[in-house]
Design a protein around this motif. Structure first.
Motif, PDB file in Angstrom:
ATOM      1  N   GLY A 110     -89.962  13.707  11.050  1.00 46.20           N
ATOM      2  CA  GLY A 110     -88.604  13.910  10.538  1.00 46.20           C
ATOM      3  C   GLY A 110     -88.616  14.163   9.041  1.00 46.20           C
ATOM      4  O   GLY A 110     -89.571  13.800   8.341  1.00 46.20           O
ATOM      5  N   THR A 134     -80.502   5.755   9.818  1.00 47.80           N
ATOM      6  CA  THR A 134     -81.233   6.217  11.005  1.00 47.80           C
ATOM      7  C   THR A 134     -80.316   6.374  12.202  1.00 47.80           C
ATOM      8  O   THR A 134     -80.725   6.941  13.217  1.00 47.80           O
ATOM      9  N   GLU A 168     -82.164  19.109  11.511  1.00 47.37           N
ATOM     10  CA  GLU A 168     -82.316  18.032  12.488  1.00 47.37           C
ATOM     11  C   GLU A 168     -81.794  18.460  13.859  1.00 47.37           C
ATOM     12  O   GLU A 168     -82.381  18.128  14.886  1.00 47.37           O
ATOM     13  N   LYS A 193     -81.335  12.097   2.734  1.00 45.63           N
ATOM     14  CA  LYS A 193     -82.619  12.782   2.918  1.00 45.63           C
ATOM     15  C   LYS A 193     -82.761  13.970   1.964  1.00 45.63           C
ATOM     16  O   LYS A 193     -83.861  14.241   1.476  1.00 45.63           O
ATOM     17  N   ASP A 234     -89.697  11.352   6.498  1.00 47.23           N
ATOM     18  CA  ASP A 234     -90.265  10.179   7.164  1.00 47.23           C
ATOM     19  C   ASP A 234     -91.431   9.627   6.353  1.00 47.23           C
ATOM     20  O   ASP A 234     -92.218  10.388   5.787  1.00 47.23           O
ATOM     21  N   GLY A 278     -86.445  20.597  13.969  1.00 43.58           N
ATOM     22  CA  GLY A 278     -87.550  20.909  13.065  1.00 43.58           C
ATOM     23  C   GLY A 278     -88.220  22.234  13.403  1.00 43.58           C
ATOM     24  O   GLY A 278     -87.910  22.882  14.400  1.00 43.58           O
TER      25      GLY A 278
END
Lengths: 372, 372, 372, 372
Positions: free
Chosen positions: B184, A112, D178, D323, B187, D182
């Motif tokens: 995000g 994060t 990011e 991610k 998330d 978004g």
């Protein structure tokens, strides 16, 4: 520079609520990337009083050496430690300042990218000093910085009195201001609390574009410094005891709408409900002074119906130390930064410093080792 | 289209806590830019129950015609009203939907550009219906839209059942999601509350990039719809009564860290303290369901020490209506949007609808005038 | 106040490149919410020179009355016009200032909420003055504000010389600064261009928290004003002709990394490629001075590899006028705002003012009607 | 697991433009926190072709082992290396993936916290392989990860074909998304380019809330995959050669306004000027495909007058790898991720893979070592 001794004196918290004791600890070998500093000045923070009495949110193990806001002069540089975080070369004799140490491995450090939320921070001044490397607090002659510690040089032109607040309150305010996204052009700003966190928040608001800044706090000496640091208005809570009356005064000063931004830097839970009522509809509220675990009743509907942003921020990282120092360097002709230091004590008089802090006689007292 | 009558029936709240009465009101002349609509469907919102009993945050003057989430079919267009807010041409027979009316003159409308914070909003369904222009609520055959009202067309392919939620819960969720700055990538999101606000928030999280969505609410029928609308997990608060147990379950589902985002859509003040404990350090918390004035004790230090963003959002503006409708239009093959409507009542059975809503038997009951 | 005459003189652009002609136009009736003002001062903008020669991006129809940055004194208030945009009451005799008029109906006005992108703006000074209501430019004795025009009062303590820049350059800089999201704490900022847009951008950087501000422009008189308005460094492009040399000088001033923020306010296309090369990796670049349609070769890979934010901003809305005026009101003891006005001309000498502006002898010349 | 050999074969770039040669290099000792992996799969990126011919932005020293997007299976873990960046325990036999290595010391690593801008990154595949530790590219049997390398585990359920794109194109798209902040609810998005960067950007737009996604690229096979990955429309630039015609088609698809967001993932400089013309006023433009140093003429005034945000993004950090992998893990039932791999080659056939890539016959060819 003098020869490095084998041992260092330190003022040690041995038992909660009892006077600190002067003890001696061995000065450790300096590992690669570690740093040994002679402590030049160690600030005393409001949270040190809570820590002293064992009533802090997080109590340090005993015995420990307090002092988490320290300016140190490098006496030994571990191998491989050649530059500070801003890329400036480091040498013996340079003065430096440093944050707590993020683990660099946890989810918050790696994924994060919120290192102040690090799950395994190593905190200076929150370590048992009977354990190696002993000297990890500022109330001492020497302090040892472990290899992972990030450091930044104190610019040469700054005095210790000017820079000492960077170690805790100012870097906290800088980090919080970044979380807030800054002050909008001509925003009206209320700061709750006139201690170091409140005062440095005031400076950031004044220099960041506020139209009107209003500091709500006490005692008068702190408010007087707030005025010297640019506050347009101050409200003394020792004189105006009723929160509703304070709010009315603030509404009068802000066209009846309330401030665009409120910064809570008071440490008092009740300030939160007072601030929620005061901030204008559509405003922003920064929470940075809440060091207790106490509860306060609030109306969650106020956050919703006023469409607020309530932003919490705690601690800081090395960029915030760097920016706080740069701020002082570029604005020192304009503000008497050193005035935050209201008294200097020798290491041996540390207990006196704590007592005066607790009695509300100080803004920021310091342990001053410079003559040593 | 039928001829426009002189009068319209309406279900009127005459006395708090007493049954609505069917009355007749004159249909006003349509001013330039005003619009007269035949009400096709009027949704019943949780807040209508509070309003009915006179215990809402803001009670409407009596008598009034409830119904603030309405789909109307244009029967008369005032001069100069040629297009909807998205630039689509408007004609007699088009179905439209509309927000409350911002004054366009106050500090929030003009300077801060936060129209939902408007100091002088004209609220549909919150007007004394004995005063001109009488018909400003949805529990009626006809409704009159004043000239300043912004409107957006309901796309032709949508049924009223699919679109009715746009009038209140969905546009609220869309506006809140924009205030949040979106979800995000990957998330984890917890939604507190499984009523319409919770359900539409769920959809936005699912379609906005969440990894895991967890809905905490009751009763089971709502949670079943949450599953059909994409929830990965549901927690029934009627079964798991202990907040600590719910929190543990959520921590298990979120790698022990807690969700990145919590959305409060429950309306229960205690949800706020539960959410503060649950959200991960460094996370975000959106407050959009708090319709009561009740207080709850919380620890302000939690907001600070966890470094949270707590974001309140209330109501919405015309862009959010437009985007909610577009969302349904583009995703209607994927989600059974119409399932939010659990029952349809005639205008004459409005009291039955309110009673069933209050008894927890409904998700969203509606007054259905389509056959009329 | 004098009686309102039937006609107003105006300096009219009848043919591109030819001298303006003094003509008379009827003063129109004031509609509800319209306003008639006596022009107190009308600024001359660099774009007026392009307009004069018919080489502007968007040429106004002929004949027209130039002057889009005007301070007017209210002589007649249309019915229903009682307050300014900030909620201050309006009276005959008040001085006001106003933006172009957004349609309030298009996709940008309604849905994206970007009113400066309005598809159908009504622009003052860009109207054929043979058409009703004739007087919509500042180079005149009187000007008429149509009902949709938003206005804000000039605070009483401000002189016209202090406030005139709000009408174009300053409000543009304020709107752009908001698009940028402000200056970070201790950011280094380069401003390209020392005309009014560059100078007001400088002020916002200085007062918004910049560490170092560097203005790159010419001639020396403008750079001297930049110094008086707080610039830490100036680079005269008439002396340092080589962009590479300028860049090297800026790198020297910014620790070899380049500025954190560059603001393009020069109007010269080549400034864009120069700025892309100069800004530090990870920096931000604000484009607000590009009034021509000319092209310039750039490397798109620079934007990508440096990870830049390049932000364009044009024009402004009423909040930016308000904030610019508040800025001047709160900082007027600190900066000589009036120094931007380098010369005052009567309406009859408008051509002389344009000629001197074109010859680079002025920063901002004005038409001064105050004695009239 | 097999015994670790003393040497590893690698396909080595010895001379620009000449075939890679199979050579053997010593497998180095594993230092504390270092990792030795057996290469399972190494992707071939468009930039490898530029590298091969020595015409890349940054040419690697010769000889070197190409391959910067690699899935490795751990065969030896250095002391102290126990968990991946997301906190998952690491064991021999786990598959991992990793970014380039930030220095952790420079101004960008420490102060601005923009590690992809690191001044001294160690780049895998951009190292002379005659120098210790030799094996730092993916076109080999084994690869060595230096101690500072951050790694993340490939979830067990993912095939190598599904995950290989994470190593370069997908993590780049995640990082860029990011930076963009978004996709807004119901934004229309155009993606320029249908190679891996374009395709993964498409996925993020589709799953991030876009209303309409339009991919502009070629050849048809890539556009076909774009359709399978959710594109609503595709425009084949081999068929529609005229940019104006492409723009008109896109305007037709976006209500005449143009897309809210354009993502440049094409690698072609001319795409930048095409994108500036196409994006709607007030829109956003993400630049992530520009790998050449070529220039293109543009009008800076377009950026200003349209009020654009033009955002550059290059490379990525470990959170984006994490991610991207989580994205695939949660959406693999929905999208045929493996289809991006159009061919598998043995290490010995690396030259054939490069040739087919250059000839436009592939989307992503890979070196497949799994049977080895």
């Amino acid at each position: 520079m003098k020869e490095i001794p084998k041992k260092s004196k330190a003022a040690v918290l041995v038992e909660y609520g009892k006077p600190l004791q002067i003890r001696e600890y061995p000065i450790p070998e300096v590992e690669p990337r570690g740093i040994l500093v002679k402590v030049e000045m160690a600030g005393i923070c409001g949270s040190d009083i809570h820590q002293w009495h064992g009533r802090a949110v997080m109590n340090a193990p005993l015995p420990n050496i307090p002092g988490h806001e320290t300016i140190g002069r490098i006496v030994k540089l571990g191998e491989g430690r050649t530059h500070d975080a801003a890329g400036e070369p480091l040498s013996i004799g340079d003065r430096i300042i440093w944050p707590h140490v993020d683990c660099g491995e946890c989810y918050w450090c790696k994924i994060t990218r919120q290192p102040t939320m690090c799950a395994k921070r190593t905190l200076y001044a929150f370590r048992c000093c009977d354990d190696y490397p002993y000297l990890m607090g500022g109330f001492a002659e020497y302090e040892y910085l472990i290899p992972k510690t990030e450091v930044v040089k104190v610019p040469d032109e700054l005095t210790e009195e000017e820079a000492i607040g960077v170690g805790c309150a100012f870097r906290t305010a800088v980090a919080a201001y970044e979380r807030l996204g800054g002050i909008g052009i001509q925003d009206d700003v209320v700061i709750q609390g006139a201690g170091p966190i409140g005062l440095y928040s005031l400076l950031l608001a004044v220099e960041g574009g506020a139209r009107k800044t209003i500091v709500v706090g006490a005692p008068q000496a702190r408010l007087d410094l707030a005025r010297r640091w640019g506050a347009h208005h101050v409200i003394n809570i020792d004189e105006i005891l009723d929160p509703t009356q304070r709010r009315d005064q603030i509404l009068d000063l802000t066209n009846g709408r309330g401030p665009d931004v409120v910064v809570e830097g008071s440490g008092v839970p009740a300030a939160f409900s007072e601030g929620l009522e005061m901030v204008r509809k559509g405003g922003r509220y920064l929470i940075i002074g809440q060091t207790t675990q106490l509860t306060i009743p609030i109306k969650p509907s106020t956050i919703m119906n006023k469409g607020l942003d309530v932003i919490g921020s705690a601690s800081a990282s090395i960029p915030h130390f760097y920016k706080a120092l740069q701020f002082i360097r570029t604005k020192r002709a304009k503000y008497p930064f050193a005035d935050v230091v209201t008294n200097k004590y020798s290491l041996e008089r540390a207990n006196e410093a704590l007592a005066n802090m607790e009695a509300g006689k100080e803004i920021k007292p310091v342990i001053d080792n410079r003559g040593r």
